[in-house]
Write a protein that holds these residues in place. Sequence first.
Motif, PDB file in Angstrom:
ATOM      1  N   SER A  94       0.836  -1.327   0.008  1.00 51.77           N
ATOM      2  CA  SER A  94      -0.060   0.248   0.076  1.00 51.77           C
ATOM      3  C   SER A  94       0.868   1.273  -0.035  1.00 51.77           C
ATOM      4  N   THR A  95       0.278   2.299  -0.324  1.00 49.16           N
ATOM      5  CA  THR A  95       1.141   3.475  -0.493  1.00 49.16           C
ATOM      6  C   THR A  95       1.357   3.927   0.813  1.00 49.16           C
ATOM      7  N   LEU A  96       2.423   4.615   1.232  1.00 51.10           N
ATOM      8  CA  LEU A  96       2.916   5.286   2.389  1.00 51.10           C
ATOM      9  C   LEU A  96       3.056   6.563   2.513  1.00 51.10           C
ATOM     10  N   GLN A  97       2.748   7.347   3.731  1.00 45.68           N
ATOM     11  CA  GLN A  97       2.718   8.817   3.797  1.00 45.68           C
ATOM     12  C   GLN A  97       3.887   8.860   4.648  1.00 45.68           C
ATOM     13  N   LEU A  98       4.865   9.684   3.920  1.00 46.45           N
ATOM     14  CA  LEU A  98       6.459   9.739   4.529  1.00 46.45           C
ATOM     15  C   LEU A  98       6.641  11.093   5.354  1.00 46.45           C
ATOM     16  N   ARG A  99       5.394  11.738   5.659  1.00 45.45           N
ATOM     17  CA  ARG A  99       5.605  12.903   6.435  1.00 45.45           C
ATOM     18  C   ARG A  99       6.206  12.570   7.795  1.00 45.45           C
ATOM     19  N   GLY A 100       7.331  13.333   8.103  1.00 46.06           N
ATOM     20  CA  GLY A 100       7.907  13.137   9.566  1.00 46.06           C
ATOM     21  C   GLY A 100       9.022  12.172   9.462  1.00 46.06           C
ATOM     22  N   TYR A 101       9.007  11.416   8.461  1.00 44.75           N
ATOM     23  CA  TYR A 101      10.045  10.220   8.252  1.00 44.75           C
ATOM     24  C   TYR A 101      11.608  11.205   8.087  1.00 44.75           C
ATOM     25  N   LYS A 102      12.454  10.572   8.687  1.00 47.65           N
ATOM     26  CA  LYS A 102      13.956  11.296   8.473  1.00 47.65           C
ATOM     27  C   LYS A 102      14.910  10.567   8.073  1.00 47.65           C
ATOM     28  N   LEU A 103      15.860  11.253   7.139  1.00 46.66           N
ATOM     29  CA  LEU A 103      17.068  10.513   6.525  1.00 46.66           C
ATOM     30  C   LEU A 103      18.288  11.351   7.035  1.00 46.66           C
ATOM     31  N   LYS A 104      19.130  10.429   7.694  1.00 48.87           N
ATOM     32  CA  LYS A 104      20.268  11.207   8.546  1.00 48.87           C
ATOM     33  C   LYS A 104      21.453  10.483   8.067  1.00 48.87           C
ATOM     34  N   ASP A 105      22.549  11.391   8.161  1.00 42.93           N
ATOM     35  CA  ASP A 105      23.999  10.617   8.033  1.00 42.93           C
ATOM     36  C   ASP A 105      24.692  10.801   9.307  1.00 42.93           C
ATOM     37  N   ASN A 106      26.090  10.233   9.239  1.00 40.30           N
ATOM     38  CA  ASN A 106      26.910  10.083  10.384  1.00 40.30           C
ATOM     39  C   ASN A 106      27.078  11.505  11.259  1.00 40.30           C
ATOM     40  N   THR A 107      27.217  12.724  10.280  1.00 41.82           N
ATOM     41  CA  THR A 107      27.459  14.003  10.704  1.00 41.82           C
ATOM     42  C   THR A 107      26.171  14.445  11.480  1.00 41.82           C
ATOM     43  N   GLY A 108      25.102  13.798  11.178  1.00 41.02           N
ATOM     44  CA  GLY A 108      23.751  14.543  11.776  1.00 41.02           C
ATOM     45  C   GLY A 108      23.273  15.344  10.748  1.00 41.02           C
ATOM     46  N   TYR A 109      23.549  15.452   9.486  1.00 38.43           N
ATOM     47  CA  TYR A 109      22.782  16.293   8.526  1.00 38.43           C
ATOM     48  C   TYR A 109      21.403  15.453   8.341  1.00 38.43           C
ATOM     49  N   THR A 110      20.528  16.016   8.451  1.00 41.40           N
ATOM     50  CA  THR A 110      19.082  15.480   8.491  1.00 41.40           C
ATOM     51  C   THR A 110      18.087  16.183   7.305  1.00 41.40           C
ATOM     52  N   TYR A 111      17.541  15.263   6.613  1.00 42.12           N
ATOM     53  CA  TYR A 111      16.244  15.412   5.738  1.00 42.12           C
ATOM     54  C   TYR A 111      15.076  14.973   6.516  1.00 42.12           C
ATOM     55  N   THR A 112      14.171  15.790   6.533  1.00 40.93           N
ATOM     56  CA  THR A 112      12.825  15.461   7.057  1.00 40.93           C
ATOM     57  C   THR A 112      11.923  15.509   5.869  1.00 40.93           C
ATOM     58  N   PHE A 113      11.029  14.526   5.789  1.00 44.28           N
ATOM     59  CA  PHE A 113      10.247  14.409   4.572  1.00 44.28           C
ATOM     60  C   PHE A 113       8.928  15.380   5.144  1.00 44.28           C
ATOM     61  N   PRO A 114       8.565  16.578   4.075  1.00 46.86           N
ATOM     62  CA  PRO A 114       7.259  16.960   4.226  1.00 46.86           C
ATOM     63  C   PRO A 114       5.983  15.970   3.764  1.00 46.86           C
ATOM     64  N   SER A 115       5.022  16.364   3.583  1.00 47.65           N
ATOM     65  CA  SER A 115       4.084  15.534   3.169  1.00 47.65           C
ATOM     66  C   SER A 115       4.050  15.125   1.827  1.00 47.65           C
ATOM     67  N   HIS A 116       4.696  13.740   1.924  1.00 44.68           N
ATOM     68  CA  HIS A 116       5.125  13.152   0.494  1.00 44.68           C
ATOM     69  C   HIS A 116       4.696  11.489   0.527  1.00 44.68           C
ATOM     70  N   THR A 117       4.173  11.246  -0.558  1.00 46.87           N
ATOM     71  CA  THR A 117       3.765   9.837  -0.647  1.00 46.87           C
ATOM     72  C   THR A 117       4.671   8.868  -1.386  1.00 46.87           C
ATOM     73  N   VAL A 118       4.893   7.629  -1.198  1.00 48.02           N
ATOM     74  CA  VAL A 118       5.715   6.766  -1.911  1.00 48.02           C
ATOM     75  C   VAL A 118       4.593   5.668  -2.042  1.00 48.02           C
ATOM     76  N   GLY A 119       4.177   5.176  -3.499  1.00 42.59           N
ATOM     77  CA  GLY A 119       3.401   3.970  -3.806  1.00 42.59           C
ATOM     78  C   GLY A 119       3.950   2.665  -3.354  1.00 42.59           C
ATOM     79  N   ALA A 120       3.177   1.724  -3.652  1.00 43.70           N
ATOM     80  CA  ALA A 120       3.322   0.391  -3.324  1.00 43.70           C
ATOM     81  C   ALA A 120       4.462  -0.186  -4.343  1.00 43.70           C
ATOM     82  N   GLY A 121       5.582  -0.609  -4.092  1.00 45.63           N
ATOM     83  CA  GLY A 121       6.386  -1.213  -5.197  1.00 45.63           C
ATOM     84  C   GLY A 121       7.355   0.054  -5.758  1.00 45.63           C
ATOM     85  N   LYS A 122       7.029   1.050  -5.148  1.00 44.93           N
ATOM     86  CA  LYS A 122       7.504   2.406  -5.933  1.00 44.93           C
ATOM     87  C   LYS A 122       8.983   2.871  -4.900  1.00 44.93           C
TER      88      LYS A 122
END
Length: 154
Positions: free
Chosen positions: A69-97
Motif C-alpha cells: 500500500s501507499t505510504l505517507q512519509l511525512r515526518g520520516y527522517k534521513l540522516k548521515d553520520n554527521t547529523g545532517y537530517t532531511y525530514t520528509f514533508p507531506s510526500h507519498t510513495v506508492g506500493a512497489g515504488k
Amino acid sequence: MRIRTAAPLALAAAAALAGSLLATAPASAASHQGGLHLGKIQYDSPGSDNRSNTSLNAEYVDIHNNGRSTLQLRGYKLKDNTGYTYTFPSHTVGAGKTVRVHTGKGRDSGAHAYWNRGSYVWNNTGDKARLYKPGGTLLDSCSWPKGSGVKVCH
C-alpha cells in the motif's frame, strides 16, 4: 571401515547444515518485503565535485516501498553520520515504488524529493545512511567504506 562410514555421515551432516542455512537465508531477505527501506545510494556524484546543483543532485538516496500500500512519509527522517537530517514533508510513495532523495535543489514530485542543500551530505570516504520513522525509531540503515561511489543496500 570407520573411515568409510564416517565420510558419508560427515557429508550428510554438511548437507543438513547447508540446507538449514539456505532455509534461513530468505528470512533475512524477507525482512524488507512489505516495508520501507534504503535502496541504492549514490554517495559520490559522477564527475568532479564542483558543488553545482547538477552535481549535488547526482548525489542521492533511493527509498523503496516494498509494501502493498501507499505510504505517507511525512515526518520520516534521513540522516548521515554527521547529523545532517532531511525530514520528509507531506510526500507519498506508492506500493512497489521508489522515491529518490537528491542532495541539491529542485521541486519535489512523486518519484523525487530534494534536500535543497548547497553542499554534499554523503562522505565519499565512508558514511552511514539511516532512515527513521516519525517517532524516532530506526527503520533501516546502510553503511559503506571508501569505494566506487555507489552502494546498493539490501
